[in-house]
Design an enzyme around this catalytic site. Structure first.
Site, PDB file in Angstrom:
ATOM      1  N   ASN A   1       0.797  -1.052  -0.106  1.00 63.64           N
ATOM      2  CA  ASN A   1       0.076  -0.051   0.143  1.00 63.64           C
ATOM      3  C   ASN A   1       0.743   1.319  -0.277  1.00 63.64           C
ATOM      4  O   ASN A   1       2.100   1.377  -0.122  1.00 63.64           O
ATOM      5  CB  ASN A   1      -0.930  -0.115   1.117  1.00 63.64           C
ATOM      6  CG  ASN A   1      -0.412  -0.045   2.505  1.00 63.64           C
ATOM      7  OD1 ASN A   1       0.952   0.654   2.737  1.00 63.64           O
ATOM      8  ND2 ASN A   1      -0.914  -0.322   3.662  1.00 63.64           N
TER       9      ASN A   1
ATOM     10  N   CYS B   1      -7.828  -2.443  -6.595  1.00 63.12           N
ATOM     11  CA  CYS B   1      -7.213  -2.649  -5.451  1.00 63.12           C
ATOM     12  C   CYS B   1      -7.938  -2.123  -4.233  1.00 63.12           C
ATOM     13  O   CYS B   1      -9.290  -2.568  -4.232  1.00 63.12           O
ATOM     14  CB  CYS B   1      -5.816  -1.657  -5.305  1.00 63.12           C
ATOM     15  SG  CYS B   1      -6.258   0.117  -5.879  1.00 63.12           S
ATOM     16  N   SER B   2      -7.748  -1.016  -3.294  1.00 60.68           N
ATOM     17  CA  SER B   2      -8.761  -0.679  -2.429  1.00 60.68           C
ATOM     18  C   SER B   2      -9.583   0.499  -3.125  1.00 60.68           C
ATOM     19  O   SER B   2     -10.757   0.133  -3.503  1.00 60.68           O
ATOM     20  CB  SER B   2      -8.052  -0.291  -1.203  1.00 60.68           C
ATOM     21  OG  SER B   2      -7.283  -1.114  -0.639  1.00 60.68           O
ATOM     22  N   ASP B   3      -9.232   1.469  -3.361  1.00 60.93           N
ATOM     23  CA  ASP B   3     -10.152   2.682  -3.992  1.00 60.93           C
ATOM     24  C   ASP B   3      -9.887   2.605  -5.639  1.00 60.93           C
ATOM     25  O   ASP B   3     -10.766   3.264  -6.043  1.00 60.93           O
ATOM     26  CB  ASP B   3      -9.506   4.004  -3.398  1.00 60.93           C
ATOM     27  CG  ASP B   3      -9.806   4.065  -2.058  1.00 60.93           C
ATOM     28  OD1 ASP B   3     -10.878   3.799  -1.751  1.00 60.93           O
ATOM     29  OD2 ASP B   3      -9.049   4.555  -1.246  1.00 60.93           O
TER      30      ASP B   3
ATOM     31  N   TRP C   1      -7.419   3.641  -7.373  1.00 60.54           N
ATOM     32  CA  TRP C   1      -6.712   5.070  -7.902  1.00 60.54           C
ATOM     33  C   TRP C   1      -5.012   4.939  -7.618  1.00 60.54           C
ATOM     34  O   TRP C   1      -4.405   5.950  -8.363  1.00 60.54           O
ATOM     35  CB  TRP C   1      -7.446   6.266  -7.401  1.00 60.54           C
ATOM     36  CG  TRP C   1      -7.449   6.412  -5.889  1.00 60.54           C
ATOM     37  CD1 TRP C   1      -6.551   6.155  -5.196  1.00 60.54           C
ATOM     38  CD2 TRP C   1      -8.501   6.874  -5.269  1.00 60.54           C
ATOM     39  NE1 TRP C   1      -6.663   6.719  -3.972  1.00 60.54           N
ATOM     40  CE2 TRP C   1      -8.141   7.072  -3.894  1.00 60.54           C
ATOM     41  CE3 TRP C   1      -9.774   7.394  -5.594  1.00 60.54           C
ATOM     42  CZ2 TRP C   1      -9.015   7.490  -3.122  1.00 60.54           C
ATOM     43  CZ3 TRP C   1     -10.541   7.632  -4.751  1.00 60.54           C
ATOM     44  CH2 TRP C   1     -10.250   7.905  -3.348  1.00 60.54           C
ATOM     45  N   ASP C   2      -4.413   3.989  -7.114  1.00 63.07           N
ATOM     46  CA  ASP C   2      -3.108   3.995  -7.003  1.00 63.07           C
ATOM     47  C   ASP C   2      -2.694   2.797  -7.721  1.00 63.07           C
ATOM     48  O   ASP C   2      -2.274   2.859  -8.814  1.00 63.07           O
ATOM     49  CB  ASP C   2      -2.772   4.030  -5.636  1.00 63.07           C
ATOM     50  CG  ASP C   2      -2.959   5.423  -4.867  1.00 63.07           C
ATOM     51  OD1 ASP C   2      -2.714   6.425  -5.186  1.00 63.07           O
ATOM     52  OD2 ASP C   2      -3.473   5.262  -3.556  1.00 63.07           O
TER      53      ASP C   2
ATOM     54  N   ARG D   1      -0.950  13.054  -3.335  1.00 67.56           N
ATOM     55  CA  ARG D   1       0.141  11.947  -3.321  1.00 67.56           C
ATOM     56  C   ARG D   1       1.312  12.734  -3.221  1.00 67.56           C
ATOM     57  O   ARG D   1       2.432  12.393  -2.997  1.00 67.56           O
ATOM     58  CB  ARG D   1       0.050  11.069  -4.302  1.00 67.56           C
ATOM     59  CG  ARG D   1      -1.474  10.013  -4.428  1.00 67.56           C
ATOM     60  CD  ARG D   1      -0.616   9.111  -3.264  1.00 67.56           C
ATOM     61  NE  ARG D   1      -2.149   8.227  -3.048  1.00 67.56           N
ATOM     62  CZ  ARG D   1      -3.162   8.581  -2.367  1.00 67.56           C
ATOM     63  NH1 ARG D   1      -3.110   9.224  -1.245  1.00 67.56           N
ATOM     64  NH2 ARG D   1      -4.268   7.430  -2.031  1.00 67.56           N
TER      65      ARG D   1
END
Lengths: 554, 632
Positions: free
Chosen positions: B275, B338-340, B342-343, B384
């Site tokens: 992460n 992934c989670s959101d 966007w990364d 970020r």
């Protein structure tokens, strides 16, 4: 000769086996006939378009065999770090082949080596054995200075068995003095000229360690010899390639270092370059790391670090830079030695010349450097290159001293990609031939041994083969632009890379990198072609103008 | 301006990062946008400009007899070490810079003040340079399988998604809306890349809100619709880019991952990319290693290993390769999250696209790719990259990792990319610099609210205008390496340390001759020769002198580094007592402090540009903010 052939015949238990399957890196699997000759392992298939395998036994570092049922697998590990697999049906055949390879690849007698049997299939344009004679190199020196002379004191190799018959020494030092100095230096290696820096007249000398022993023995002649190279009022530097504690310990074994009280005009600097047996361990660990199949980044980085290979590269290069810096920037003369003066000493003196002398960065100049600073200077190639990274036997005198030198040259080449006339292939070629070759150049451990073996008469020189147009073309760097300056490399860890061309050569395909190289050559050649065209048009135009005055513009 | 407590300090020393003995003396100026150091040595006009928005941290160290040290770390990895003689002055500069480098509102950002000499019409055109719809039509969309959905107009379904999205033809608005309610932040599965040759697609989303057992019919239908949009395939991959443990932990919070039993014909796969917090710490550790002043090889390699950075880069590349192979070789569609979303999702989709499609390896194509997978899909650039003062836990070098993955691929495939390393570094610089509006805010909706297109300039047209600097001379569109899928190696030894970025300002570490510049000069010359040959009349006129001869490109300039470890402390002809020369202590200890004067004896070597990492070169960098001169 026939007796020798008999000897080979005894070693070859099974000269040929059919139906052998060969796996080798980046090439399709081939099935064919395996033949063993006195010097080669040959695999040829009847299929078209398949490349035969011709492998010199002397290139084989070790073999491993295992059986699955009656199918034998032989893994052949080569000194050039390649690994090939042979699949042989039939246990007896396989065992015979394996033991024959083992015997043929570990022949002790130099005179049985392939170079004595090899007959060139090419026209020798220039005999490499005569290309780099010391007397010729000395003529260049004479044109720059009259402070040095060629001494024949070692004509019969009696004073120093590892030196050549001719050495350059200060003019004012006579042969009698040299004889005394030889007794005070390890292996009789009295200080001799390694390099003369034309720009400021400073010199680099090399020697074996002084034999001071525990009670601080001194030798006035030795002091006189090296002081003779100093300008009035100037100080010089002694670069001892050993850490201070290692040098201290050497005293107990009769060795030692120059005591400041006896050499007041010299400043001694200790650098820690590892000794040859430690370097061999380092190579073995590095190659093992490169062949690790685990795919784990942590494991790779930690094994790379633990091998210490890159550390060794950094230390050697840093010491060479230091020597060059003393000469070029400090305007001081330098004496380099370690213990024997045949390993780390030569790494330092030869690399310093690459940095300082643009001449050493040409193809011929680099050959001359290898000839002077390695072959003539008595680096024991035969001992050091007897085994490579896969050897199972306990190393005795083996060590990648020359390979490390080549690696350091590659690092400088990477940092100054346009300043060398040769390319990476030339360095890889020298690595290969130092370990196994059809040429006699790297046989023997010294000039004396080479003379005894009559190598110039009985074998072909590597340089005879290299210095032909078709080979030179392959080894020439298309980016080369002569650069007369001193080139100072960076020795930061970030700047020193793993030499992929040697260590990853058989692990990953270099197709894309080779294509990039070809593309680069193409861009440059196309440019040259156009230049030629434009120039010839320009000449035609000029001619027309002189012929036809009307074309002249008013 | 109200934040500048002290606009000018004289007699400031700027230390060389590697060797503190090398220093330059000059005047430090603070302007509204830049810190400027002007060397005051006679005959030297050497300026160092640092944009406030590139400043990552400012640290005032304990005062020493020679002055008060001020250490500035920049987001482009420049490190500046100043010594300011008066502590009060240092204090004022420190406070001013801290405030100036941490804007509190978007309006303070440099892009809103940056006004190069360009008229309004041209400025508007800059923003038309890239058109994402054109990229989708390049892919062959819309077609009978994929359609442009109006469902997110006005950002009603997902406020972090773009307004225009491609979805499967069979996905009805109720299915999309239902699916979005079952996904974090409403980020429902949408198309990222479509391969027109075999109909396989890469879709992206956030994690499903599955918890331990929740299901959503519409979400299941949505995935089924994606599968149906690939008529030749009877299953699809769902790739969760997180480590399995992280995904499981999310279930307790009502989030999680797809249960293979609930979705028809999916193959579910974790790929284990860490992460944003792990990545932030890893880069920090890696940078500390880069900043060591004279590390041994072991220091460097051990530090690099323990930072974990190379491992993370490999993980991202491995994931991209998995997806690219699924699409190109199996013809299977993939949903990535992934989670959101966007990364890691942006990283992995982009890497897969670069591997799959030669277009994304061109200058324009790579810009489109960043615009698509990062800017439009809502990578939170402002968080970020810490464009504004804010939660430090939101900061993470996710875009750096994408750029590095691409660089690693460029090292493996030197002819496959139209652009060069400089291009990647320029993008990196400007993602952080806030000079252009492209990366301001965290998603499309925010940028519209900020009226970025009306008020700022676009990086893409700036890079395009300077494309000769960013072109790889080895690239040829018809080269075999340029075609099709890139089969990259991810053996650990295939990865290199990217000193070009992380030690970007340590000029002494880089090759002293650039093959690329040399080849580019050759190509320019070749072009002129071609022109001369086509127009016969010019042949007699000699070489035009517009370009330097290629050989003049090879700046050779260099001076020794600190090889001595402090041995050479003076000219050897200086008399010294014999015992002072050879104390064992000083003969084998490495100490930076006693660096010799050797480096200052330049003795006739042509170029001094490597004397310090902040040579005049840095102001000549094509990606430096030269344009800012005219703006300020």
């Amino acid at each position: 000769m026939s007796a020798e052939i008999m000897e080979f015949a005894e070693l070859i238990k099974t000269p040929r086996v059919d139906g052998v399957v060969l796996h080798r890196p980046f090439m399709p699997t081939v099935e064919g006939t395996l033949c063993l000759t006195g010097h080669h392992l040959i695999l040829s298939s009847r299929q078209d378009n398949t490349e035969e395998l011709w492998l010199l036994h002397s290139n084989i570092d070790s073999i491993e065999k295992r059986f699955v049922g009656s199918l034998g697998h032989i893994t052949v590990k080569c000194k050039d770090l390649r690994m090939i697999q042979l699949e042989i049906t039939g246990m007896e055949e396989c065992l015979n082949i394996a033991s024959s390879i083992e015997a043929l690849s570990t022949l002790d007698s130099v005179s049985l080596m392939y170079p004595f049997f090899y007959r060139p299939m090419f026209e020798v344009i220039e005999d490499g054995w005569n290309s780099f004679l010391p007397q010729n190199a000395f003529k260049d020196l004479e044109s720059m200075t009259d402070e040095w002379r060629l001494s024949e004191v070692n004509k019969d190799f009696s004073l120093c068995p590892s030196y050549p018959p001719l050495v350059a020494v200060p003019k004012d030092v006579d042969d009698e003095t040299l004889k005394k100095v030889a007794t005070f230096r390890h292996g009789g290696r009295f200080p001799v000229l390694s390099y003369y820096h034309k720009k400021n007249g400073m010199v680099m000398m090399r020697a074996g360690q002084p034999l001071t022993g525990t009670n601080g023995r001194r030798c006035k002649e030795d002091e006189k010899l090296i002081n003779a190279t100093l300008r009035p009022g100037k100080r010089g530097y002694i670069i001892d390639t050993r850490a201070i504690n290692v040098a201290q310990q050497a005293k107990a074994r009769g060795g030692g270092f120059e005591l400041e009280a006896n050499y007041p005009q010299w400043r001694r600097i200790h650098k820690a370059i590892e000794r040859y047996n430690v370097l061999q361990e380092s190579l073995i660990k590095l190659v093992e790391a490169c062949n690790d199949q685990s795919h784990s980044m942590d494991r790779w980085l930690s094994k790379l670090e633990a091998s210490n290979w890159q550390t060794n590269v950094k230390e050697i290069l840093t010491t060479a830079c230091l020597a060059a810096q003393c000469i070029d920037r400090e305007g001081a003369s330098v004496l380099v030695h370690g213990t024997e003066g045949t390993d780390s000493t030569l790494q330092v003196t030869s690399l310093a010349q690459i940095i300082l002398d643009p001449g050493c960065r040409t193809i011929k100049g680099f050959q001359s450097l290898v000839e002077r600073e390695w072959l003539q200077a008595g680096h024991p190639f035969q001992q050091r290159c007897a085994q490579s990274a896969f050897s199972n036997s306990k190393p005795r005198y083996e060590a990648p001293v020359f390979l490390l030198f080549l690696d350091c040259v590659w690092q400088i080449l990477r940092q100054f990609p346009c300043s060398f006339e040769f390319n990476e292939s030339f360095l890889v070629l020298l690595f290969e031939h130092a370990y196994a070759s059809q040429f006699g150049t790297f046989l023997g451990n010294s000039a004396a041994e080479r003379a005894r073996l009559c190598l110039p008469e009985k074998t072909v020189s590597l340089w005879s083969w290299v210095n032909r147009p078709q080979e030179l073309e392959r080894l020439t760097n298309p980016l080369y632009e002569p650069n007369s300056l001193v080139i100072w490399p960076s020795v930061a860890p970030q700047s020193l890379l793993l030499w992929e061309g040697v260590f990853l050569r058989w692990n990953r395909s270099s197709k894309c990198l080779d294509e990039a190289y070809e593309e680069m050559v193409h861009i440059i050649e196309y440019n040259k072609e156009l230049q030629t065209k434009v120039n010839s048009l320009r000449r035609q135009l000029a001619q027309l103008e002189t012929e036809d005055p009307l074309l002249h513009t008013p | 301006m109200e934040h500048i407590r002290l606009p000018k300090v004289e007699n400031v020393k700027l230390l060389d990062r590697i060797s503190h003995r090398r220093r330059r003396v000059g005047t430090l100026y603070l302007t509204a946008t830049h810190t400027i150091f002007v060397e005051s040595e006679a005959g030297v006009r050497n300026e160092t400009w640092v944009l406030h928005s590139l400043v990552c941290s400012v640290d005032k160290l304990a005062a020493t007899p020679s002055g008060c040290p001020l250490l500035i770390h920049c987001k482009n990895f420049q490190v500046l070490h100043f010594i300011i003689s008066k502590e009060q002055e240092c204090h004022d500069i420190h406070l001013s810079l801290q405030r100036l480098s941490q804007p509190e509102s978007y309006d303070e950002l440099y892009c809103f003040a940056y006004k190069p000499n360009v008229d309004e019409k041209e400025r508007r055109q800059e923003w038309d340079f890239l058109d994402l719809k054109a990229d989708y039509s390049r892919m062959g969309l819309p077609n009978s399988l994929w359609k442009l959905s109006p469902v997110n107009q006005h950002y009603k379904v997902s406020d972090t998604y773009p307004a225009d999205l491609f979805v499967p033809e069979s996905a009805t608005p109720p299915v999309i809306v239902g699916s979005s309610k079952f996904r974090s932040r409403g980020r429902f599965p949408a198309l990222s890349y479509y391969c027109k040759d075999n109909h396989a697609a890469i879709c992206r989303s956030s994690q499903p809100l599955s918890g331990f057992s929740a299901r959503c019919l519409e979400d299941e239908q949505m995935l089924e619709a994606i599968l149906r949009s690939n008529p030749r395939s009877d299953f699809m991959y769902v790739v969760d880019t997180r480590p399995k443990l992280n995904a499981i932990a999310n279930r307790a919070a009502g989030k999680g991952y797809e249960n293979e039993d609930n979705y028809s014909n999916i193959k579910f796969q974790f790929v284990g990319i860490e992460n944003i917090h792990v990545m932030r710490n890893s880069q920090q550790k890696m940078l500390e290693v880069c900043e060591l002043r004279s590390p041994s090889m072991s220091d460097f390699l051990e530090g690099l290993e323990s930072s974990g950075w190379m491992k993370h880069i490999k993980a991202v590349l491995d994931a991209g390769i998995f997806i690219a192979k699924a699409v190109a070789e199996e013809g299977t569609s993939v949903l990535v999250h992934c989670s959101d979303g966007w990364d890691r999702t942006s990283q992995v989709c982009s890497v897969a696209c670069v591997l799959l499609d030669p277009y994304y390896r061109t200058l324009r194509g790579f810009m489109v790719l960043i615009e698509k997978d990062w800017v439009s899909f809502g990578h939170r650039f402002s968080h970020r990259c810490k464009h504004l003062v804010g939660d430090p836990k939101e900061v993470s070098p996710i875009i750096d990792q994408l750029l590095e993955c691409v660089w690693q691929l460029m090292e493996q495939f030197p002819c496959a990319f139209e652009f060069n390393e400089r291009f990647l570094i320029a993008i990196h610089n400007h993602v952080y610099s806030c000079q252009f509006g492209n990366f301001i805010g965290n998603n499309q909706r925010e940028r519209i609210e900020l009226r970025v297109h009306e008020r700022t300039h676009s990086l893409w047209s700036y890079l395009w205008a300077n494309r000769t600097d960013y072109t790889n001379p080895l690239y040829r569109p018809n080269h075999s390496q340029t075609q099709g899928l890139l089969r990259a190696s991810t053996s650990p030894y295939s990865f290199k340390f990217w000193k070009g970025l992380y030690n970007r300002f340590d000029h002494g570490m880089h090759p002293r001759q650039s093959v690329e510049d040399y080849l580019r000069a050759i190509q320019e010359e070749t072009q002129q020769l071609e022109e001369q040959l086509t127009s016969h009349t010019q042949v007699g006129q000699g070489y035009p002198s517009k370009f330097p001869r290629p050989s003049q490109i090879l700046h050779l300039a260099n001076t020794p580094q600190d090889y001595t470890g402090g041995f050479i402390t003076g000219s050897p002809c200086q008399p010294k007592g014999p015992d002072s020369i050879l104390l064992p202590k000083s003969t084998n200890q490495i100490s930076d402090a006693s660096f010799s004067n050797g480096s200052d004896q330049e003795s006739g070597i042509a170029d001094l540009s490597c004397r310090s990492p902040l040579s005049e070169d840095s102001t000549r960098d094509p990606d430096s903010d030269e344009a800012a001169y005219s703006a300020a």
